[in-house]
Motif scaffolding. Sequence first.
Motif, PDB file in Angstrom:
ATOM      1  N   GLU A  90       0.824  -1.204   0.000  1.00  0.00           N
ATOM      2  CA  GLU A  90       0.000   0.000   0.000  1.00  0.00           C
ATOM      3  C   GLU A  90       0.866   1.266   0.000  1.00  0.00           C
ATOM      4  O   GLU A  90       0.586   2.239  -0.710  1.00  0.00           O
ATOM      5  CB  GLU A  90      -0.925   0.008   1.217  1.00  0.00           C
ATOM      6  CG  GLU A  90      -2.029  -1.032   1.172  1.00  0.00           C
ATOM      7  CD  GLU A  90      -1.600  -2.369   1.757  1.00  0.00           C
ATOM      8  OE1 GLU A  90      -0.371  -2.571   1.957  1.00  0.00           O
ATOM      9  OE2 GLU A  90      -2.482  -3.216   1.998  1.00  0.00           O
ATOM     10  N   LYS A  91       1.934   1.228   0.780  1.00  0.00           N
ATOM     11  CA  LYS A  91       2.812   2.404   0.853  1.00  0.00           C
ATOM     12  C   LYS A  91       3.502   2.674  -0.483  1.00  0.00           C
ATOM     13  O   LYS A  91       3.692   3.830  -0.871  1.00  0.00           O
ATOM     14  CB  LYS A  91       3.843   2.216   1.967  1.00  0.00           C
ATOM     15  CG  LYS A  91       3.245   2.303   3.364  1.00  0.00           C
ATOM     16  CD  LYS A  91       4.296   2.042   4.427  1.00  0.00           C
ATOM     17  CE  LYS A  91       3.722   2.156   5.817  1.00  0.00           C
ATOM     18  NZ  LYS A  91       4.729   1.879   6.865  1.00  0.00           N
ATOM     19  N   ILE A  94       1.006   4.388  -2.706  1.00  0.00           N
ATOM     20  CA  ILE A  94       0.796   5.769  -2.260  1.00  0.00           C
ATOM     21  C   ILE A  94       1.966   6.650  -2.685  1.00  0.00           C
ATOM     22  O   ILE A  94       1.771   7.774  -3.167  1.00  0.00           O
ATOM     23  CB  ILE A  94       0.615   5.799  -0.728  1.00  0.00           C
ATOM     24  CG1 ILE A  94      -0.727   5.158  -0.356  1.00  0.00           C
ATOM     25  CG2 ILE A  94       0.697   7.222  -0.189  1.00  0.00           C
ATOM     26  CD1 ILE A  94      -0.884   4.864   1.122  1.00  0.00           C
ATOM     27  N   THR A 115       6.393   6.034   4.593  1.00  0.00           N
ATOM     28  CA  THR A 115       5.751   6.245   3.295  1.00  0.00           C
ATOM     29  C   THR A 115       6.375   7.435   2.579  1.00  0.00           C
ATOM     30  O   THR A 115       6.613   7.392   1.369  1.00  0.00           O
ATOM     31  CB  THR A 115       4.235   6.460   3.461  1.00  0.00           C
ATOM     32  OG1 THR A 115       3.693   5.444   4.301  1.00  0.00           O
ATOM     33  CG2 THR A 115       3.534   6.408   2.110  1.00  0.00           C
ATOM     34  N   ASP A 225      -1.681   5.129   4.637  1.00  0.00           N
ATOM     35  CA  ASP A 225      -2.394   3.921   4.213  1.00  0.00           C
ATOM     36  C   ASP A 225      -3.592   3.688   5.125  1.00  0.00           C
ATOM     37  O   ASP A 225      -3.728   4.321   6.180  1.00  0.00           O
ATOM     38  CB  ASP A 225      -1.448   2.719   4.220  1.00  0.00           C
ATOM     39  CG  ASP A 225      -0.988   2.347   5.615  1.00  0.00           C
ATOM     40  OD1 ASP A 225      -1.738   1.663   6.316  1.00  0.00           O
ATOM     41  OD2 ASP A 225       0.122   2.759   6.009  1.00  0.00           O
ATOM     42  N   THR A 248      -4.047   7.764  -0.259  1.00  0.00           N
ATOM     43  CA  THR A 248      -4.225   6.543   0.512  1.00  0.00           C
ATOM     44  C   THR A 248      -4.405   5.371  -0.440  1.00  0.00           C
ATOM     45  O   THR A 248      -4.150   5.495  -1.640  1.00  0.00           O
ATOM     46  CB  THR A 248      -5.412   6.688   1.487  1.00  0.00           C
ATOM     47  OG1 THR A 248      -5.473   5.539   2.344  1.00  0.00           O
ATOM     48  CG2 THR A 248      -6.726   6.862   0.751  1.00  0.00           C
ATOM     49  N   ASP A 249      -4.845   4.231   0.097  1.00  0.00           N
ATOM     50  CA  ASP A 249      -5.036   3.039  -0.734  1.00  0.00           C
ATOM     51  C   ASP A 249      -6.507   2.654  -0.757  1.00  0.00           C
ATOM     52  O   ASP A 249      -7.334   3.257  -0.069  1.00  0.00           O
ATOM     53  CB  ASP A 249      -4.169   1.876  -0.225  1.00  0.00           C
ATOM     54  CG  ASP A 249      -4.506   1.519   1.207  1.00  0.00           C
ATOM     55  OD1 ASP A 249      -5.418   0.709   1.405  1.00  0.00           O
ATOM     56  OD2 ASP A 249      -3.861   2.055   2.130  1.00  0.00           O
TER      57      ASP A 249
END
Length: 281
Positions: A90-91, A94, A115, A225, A248-249
């Motif tokens: 996820e990071k 992003i 991140t 995230d 974000t995700d």
Amino acid sequence: MVDTVAVLASQRQDRILAEVRAHGAVRVADLVDRLDVSEMTVRRDITELDRAGLVRRVHGGAVSADPDAAAGRPTDEPAFAEKSTWATAEKRDIAALAAATVEPGQAIALSAGSTVHLLAQRIAADPALRPLTVVTNSLPVAHTLHHAAVDPAGLDVILSGGTRTPSDALVGPVADTALTTLRVDRLFLGVHGLDESGLMTPNLAEAATDRALLRCAAAVTVLADHTKWGVVGLARIAALEEVDVVVTDTGLPEPARAVLADAGCALLTPDDTTDHQPEER
């Protein structure tokens, strides 16, 4: 005789726990559909799981209570190396989205955080983002931009100075004073957690330095995230209304999206890169 109601409750809670472990978070509305029970029943099951320490109840659903979901006490401050292992996919997504909003010729600020560090790696590797001036209070960010940059001649890095935290941020009066003299086009800010009350960190000094970063920026983009939603910290950095964009995700629950929209935050996610373009305040 077996208590059928108890067995069914146990089965529901096992299913809820499996969903949270698989996705990091789950919405009450989705569980109502999947389990074919009432909203009240789902909320009661989540409350029981929360009491057992298996999930964390948040507005509109539940998030993981595991360490890799960034849960913890308000004063917990994980080390940078530890945070770098959480929600890595996820990071990365992003960071890629955030990098696409950076323009050559800008002056930007990068806060501390794992991140934001991934964003710094992308900036360092992309010679098209030159010239660029980066202000940072993060030792890992400064190190990456200095040692890994392609075309370093077009990349100016300004390190704030200050006292080092467990997350490798430089904070305190030295950092805060240095930042008062600067002005940047956009701040990319990492946070420990966020919810309806705003952006949070467990470190009081880091909160003050993050506020100094906000004051020197014409616009603010938060990189967070979905596991950060509902995570509390001892100190509040800023209200959601002070944020222009949240990157974000897709795992961010719908109730959280609604809260951010009500606060006026544009949302940028991997499944929607066109509807909300960052604008300066």
